[in-house]
Design a protein around this motif. Structure first.
Motif, PDB file in Angstrom:
ATOM      1  N   TYR A  36      -3.941  46.822 -11.931  1.00  0.00           N
ATOM      2  CA  TYR A  36      -4.218  45.398 -11.806  1.00  0.00           C
ATOM      3  C   TYR A  36      -5.642  45.203 -11.291  1.00  0.00           C
ATOM      4  CZ  TYR A  36       0.527  43.879 -12.738  1.00  0.00           C
ATOM      5  OH  TYR A  36       1.728  43.612 -13.353  1.00  0.00           O
ATOM      6  N   LYS A  42      -8.392  35.015  -6.211  1.00  0.00           N
ATOM      7  CA  LYS A  42      -7.424  34.966  -7.307  1.00  0.00           C
ATOM      8  C   LYS A  42      -6.323  35.983  -7.091  1.00  0.00           C
ATOM      9  CE  LYS A  42      -9.446  31.845  -9.843  1.00  0.00           C
ATOM     10  NZ  LYS A  42      -8.771  30.529 -10.125  1.00  0.00           N
ATOM     11  N   GLY A  43      -5.222  35.777  -7.805  1.00  0.00           N
ATOM     12  CA  GLY A  43      -4.172  36.770  -7.777  1.00  0.00           C
ATOM     13  C   GLY A  43      -4.501  37.931  -8.696  1.00  0.00           C
ATOM     14  N   PRO A  44      -3.860  39.077  -8.478  1.00  0.00           N
ATOM     15  CA  PRO A  44      -4.080  40.217  -9.368  1.00  0.00           C
ATOM     16  C   PRO A  44      -3.635  39.886 -10.783  1.00  0.00           C
ATOM     17  CG  PRO A  44      -2.938  40.874  -7.353  1.00  0.00           C
ATOM     18  CD  PRO A  44      -2.931  39.382  -7.384  1.00  0.00           C
ATOM     19  N   PHE A  89      -5.966  47.714  -8.234  1.00  0.00           N
ATOM     20  CA  PHE A  89      -4.742  48.253  -7.659  1.00  0.00           C
ATOM     21  C   PHE A  89      -4.002  49.066  -8.715  1.00  0.00           C
ATOM     22  CE2 PHE A  89      -4.592  45.997  -3.674  1.00  0.00           C
ATOM     23  CZ  PHE A  89      -5.248  44.805  -3.907  1.00  0.00           C
ATOM     24  N   PHE A 103       2.663  48.969  -5.001  1.00  0.00           N
ATOM     25  CA  PHE A 103       1.231  49.017  -5.207  1.00  0.00           C
ATOM     26  C   PHE A 103       0.544  50.015  -4.292  1.00  0.00           C
ATOM     27  CE2 PHE A 103       0.132  45.521  -8.046  1.00  0.00           C
ATOM     28  CZ  PHE A 103       1.305  44.794  -8.072  1.00  0.00           C
ATOM     29  N   GLY A 104      -0.575  50.567  -4.773  1.00  0.00           N
ATOM     30  CA  GLY A 104      -1.487  51.300  -3.923  1.00  0.00           C
ATOM     31  C   GLY A 104      -2.266  50.325  -3.055  1.00  0.00           C
ATOM     32  N   LYS A 105      -3.114  50.873  -2.169  1.00  0.00           N
ATOM     33  CA  LYS A 105      -3.808  50.021  -1.214  1.00  0.00           C
ATOM     34  C   LYS A 105      -5.052  49.341  -1.774  1.00  0.00           C
ATOM     35  CE  LYS A 105      -2.080  52.103   3.022  1.00  0.00           C
ATOM     36  NZ  LYS A 105      -2.419  52.650   4.365  1.00  0.00           N
ATOM     37  N   GLY A 106      -5.437  49.732  -2.965  1.00  0.00           N
ATOM     38  CA  GLY A 106      -6.546  49.050  -3.609  1.00  0.00           C
ATOM     39  C   GLY A 106      -7.884  49.756  -3.462  1.00  0.00           C
TER      40      GLY A 106
ATOM     41  N   SER B  33       9.010  37.883  -7.180  1.00  0.00           N
ATOM     42  CA  SER B  33       8.795  38.679  -5.979  1.00  0.00           C
ATOM     43  C   SER B  33       7.714  38.056  -5.120  1.00  0.00           C
ATOM     44  CB  SER B  33       8.419  40.119  -6.346  1.00  0.00           C
ATOM     45  OG  SER B  33       7.330  40.140  -7.244  1.00  0.00           O
ATOM     46  N   TYR B  35       4.713  39.181  -2.271  1.00  0.00           N
ATOM     47  CA  TYR B  35       3.905  40.225  -1.662  1.00  0.00           C
ATOM     48  C   TYR B  35       3.014  39.594  -0.600  1.00  0.00           C
ATOM     49  CZ  TYR B  35       5.041  43.223  -5.689  1.00  0.00           C
ATOM     50  OH  TYR B  35       5.683  43.962  -6.645  1.00  0.00           O
ATOM     51  N   GLN B  37      -0.785  40.436   1.247  1.00  0.00           N
ATOM     52  CA  GLN B  37      -1.982  41.249   1.089  1.00  0.00           C
ATOM     53  C   GLN B  37      -2.799  41.167   2.362  1.00  0.00           C
ATOM     54  OE1 GLN B  37      -4.660  40.186  -2.146  1.00  0.00           O
ATOM     55  NE2 GLN B  37      -5.625  42.188  -2.094  1.00  0.00           N
ATOM     56  N   GLY B  42      -3.386  46.795   1.004  1.00  0.00           N
ATOM     57  CA  GLY B  42      -2.942  46.548  -0.364  1.00  0.00           C
ATOM     58  C   GLY B  42      -1.925  45.428  -0.435  1.00  0.00           C
ATOM     59  N   LEU B  43      -1.069  45.499  -1.425  1.00  0.00           N
ATOM     60  CA  LEU B  43      -0.019  44.510  -1.637  1.00  0.00           C
ATOM     61  C   LEU B  43       1.309  45.127  -1.220  1.00  0.00           C
ATOM     62  CD1 LEU B  43      -1.279  43.480  -5.142  1.00  0.00           C
ATOM     63  CD2 LEU B  43      -0.987  41.856  -3.283  1.00  0.00           C
ATOM     64  N   LEU B  45       5.410  44.611  -0.695  1.00  0.00           N
ATOM     65  CA  LEU B  45       6.526  43.813  -1.173  1.00  0.00           C
ATOM     66  C   LEU B  45       7.374  43.304  -0.018  1.00  0.00           C
ATOM     67  CD1 LEU B  45       8.135  42.889  -3.716  1.00  0.00           C
ATOM     68  CD2 LEU B  45       9.414  45.032  -3.505  1.00  0.00           C
ATOM     69  N   TYR B  48      12.331  40.429  -3.269  1.00  0.00           N
ATOM     70  CA  TYR B  48      12.283  40.188  -4.693  1.00  0.00           C
ATOM     71  C   TYR B  48      13.649  39.739  -5.191  1.00  0.00           C
ATOM     72  CZ  TYR B  48      14.338  44.885  -5.374  1.00  0.00           C
ATOM     73  OH  TYR B  48      15.145  45.991  -5.349  1.00  0.00           O
ATOM     74  N   PHE B  90       1.285  36.374  -2.020  1.00  0.00           N
ATOM     75  CA  PHE B  90       1.298  36.218  -3.469  1.00  0.00           C
ATOM     76  C   PHE B  90       2.723  36.251  -3.992  1.00  0.00           C
ATOM     77  CE2 PHE B  90      -3.078  36.222  -4.643  1.00  0.00           C
ATOM     78  CZ  PHE B  90      -3.731  36.961  -3.665  1.00  0.00           C
ATOM     79  N   GLN B 105       3.547  41.859 -14.518  1.00  0.00           N
ATOM     80  CA  GLN B 105       3.728  40.849 -13.499  1.00  0.00           C
ATOM     81  C   GLN B 105       2.659  39.772 -13.639  1.00  0.00           C
ATOM     82  OE1 GLN B 105       5.923  40.903 -10.661  1.00  0.00           O
ATOM     83  NE2 GLN B 105       7.024  42.604 -11.588  1.00  0.00           N
ATOM     84  N   PHE B 107       0.891  36.864 -11.498  1.00  0.00           N
ATOM     85  CA  PHE B 107       0.718  36.461 -10.115  1.00  0.00           C
ATOM     86  C   PHE B 107       0.189  35.034 -10.012  1.00  0.00           C
ATOM     87  CE2 PHE B 107       1.283  40.138  -7.331  1.00  0.00           C
ATOM     88  CZ  PHE B 107       1.371  41.164  -8.249  1.00  0.00           C
ATOM     89  N   GLY B 108       0.598  34.360  -8.939  1.00  0.00           N
ATOM     90  CA  GLY B 108      -0.048  33.117  -8.571  1.00  0.00           C
ATOM     91  C   GLY B 108      -1.369  33.410  -7.868  1.00  0.00           C
ATOM     92  N   ASP B 109      -2.083  32.379  -7.482  1.00  0.00           N
ATOM     93  CA  ASP B 109      -3.382  32.550  -6.835  1.00  0.00           C
ATOM     94  C   ASP B 109      -3.291  32.658  -5.319  1.00  0.00           C
ATOM     95  OD1 ASP B 109      -5.315  30.582  -9.227  1.00  0.00           O
ATOM     96  OD2 ASP B 109      -4.880  32.744  -9.122  1.00  0.00           O
ATOM     97  N   ARG B 112      -3.017  31.251   1.528  1.00  0.00           N
ATOM     98  CA  ARG B 112      -3.722  31.848   2.663  1.00  0.00           C
ATOM     99  C   ARG B 112      -3.175  31.230   3.935  1.00  0.00           C
ATOM    100  NH1 ARG B 112      -5.729  32.242  -1.854  1.00  0.00           N
ATOM    101  NH2 ARG B 112      -7.162  33.900  -2.453  1.00  0.00           N
TER     102      ARG B 112
END
Lengths: 113, 116
Positions: A36, A42-44, A89, A103-106, B33, B35, B37, B42-43, B45, B48, B90, B105, B107-109, B112
């Motif tokens: 991703y 923005k989202g991924p 990611f 997910f990985g940490k990016g 789901s 997530y 961040q 990372g992301l 979970l 879900y 997210f 997947q 995703f939304g934006d 925050r």
């Protein structure tokens, strides 16, 4: 236990160079491996994905290489451009069991012009 | 199509307050789901759902509740906000895995959220 390990955490590449991001996974039941791309604010968004029955998948300048025996996969960005600067990611899931993506940490990629 | 819509985009809460983050999708996706961040993490979970009436915990579920009464909506509830829940949240949705096992997947934006 981190199920998907991603490296490096950050990467700086010159314009026109090759960007390489690596991921390793633990769970042999994973059968779907997407990458991703996320821009600030923005989202991924899905960039490219691979299943373990192939060793490589290419879409334009983006290539996934997959090594099932080593439980590793990587993203290669050829001819990197400033517009590729983003956070990337890797992820994995077991689609047969219906699990959500892990997910990985990016990796934050900066492509300098 | 709007895709995945998250509201609000920004929120500041005080410790101990409760609130609900909204997520709606118009793609008739079975999977949804949540997530969070965080820098360097990372992301991760939270919860879900594989369909209306079915939810399950993810990696970091503590302090959050979810429900799935319709296919379209999947709200995330913070029961008693704590500073550790300051994050970007997210929501994502996808269809069931296709014949190729792919599960893209959407995703939304993000929302925050800052908790003081």
């Amino acid at each position: 236990q981190q199920q998907v390990k991603q490296s490096p955490q950050s990467l700086i590449v010159q314009k026109g160079g090759i960007s390489i991001i690596n991921c390793a996974y633990e769970n042999t039941a994973f059968d779907y491996f997407p990458w991703y791309q996320q821009f600030p604010g923005k989202g991924p968004a899905l960039l490219i994905a691979i299943r373990p029955d192939v060793s490589e998948k290419k879409e334009g300048r983006f290539t996934i290489s997959f090594n099932k025996s080593a439980k590793q996969f990587s993203l290669h960005i050829m001819d990197s451009q400033p517009g590729d600067s983003a956070t990337y990611f890797c992820a994995a899931s077991n689609t047969q069991a219906g699990t959500a993506l892990i997910f990985g940490k990016g990796t934050t990629l900066s492509v300098s012009s | 199509n709007a895709g995945v819509t998250q509201t609000p985009k920004f929120q500041v809460l005080k410790t101990g307050q409760s609130m609900t983050l909204q997520c709606a999708q118009d793609m008739n996706h079975e999977y949804m789901s949540w997530y969070r961040q965080d820098p360097g993490m990372g992301l991760r979970l939270i919860h879900y759902s594989v369909g209306a009436g079915i939810t399950d915990q993810g990696e970091v579920p503590n302090g959050y509740n979810v429900s799935r009464s319709t296919t379209e909506d999947f709200p995330l509830r913070l029961l008693s906000a704590a500073p550790s829940q300051t994050s970007v949240y997210f929501c994502a949705s996808s269809s069931l895995p296709g014949s190729l096992g792919e599960q893209p997947q959407h995703f939304g934006d993000g929302t925050r959220l800052s908790i003081l």
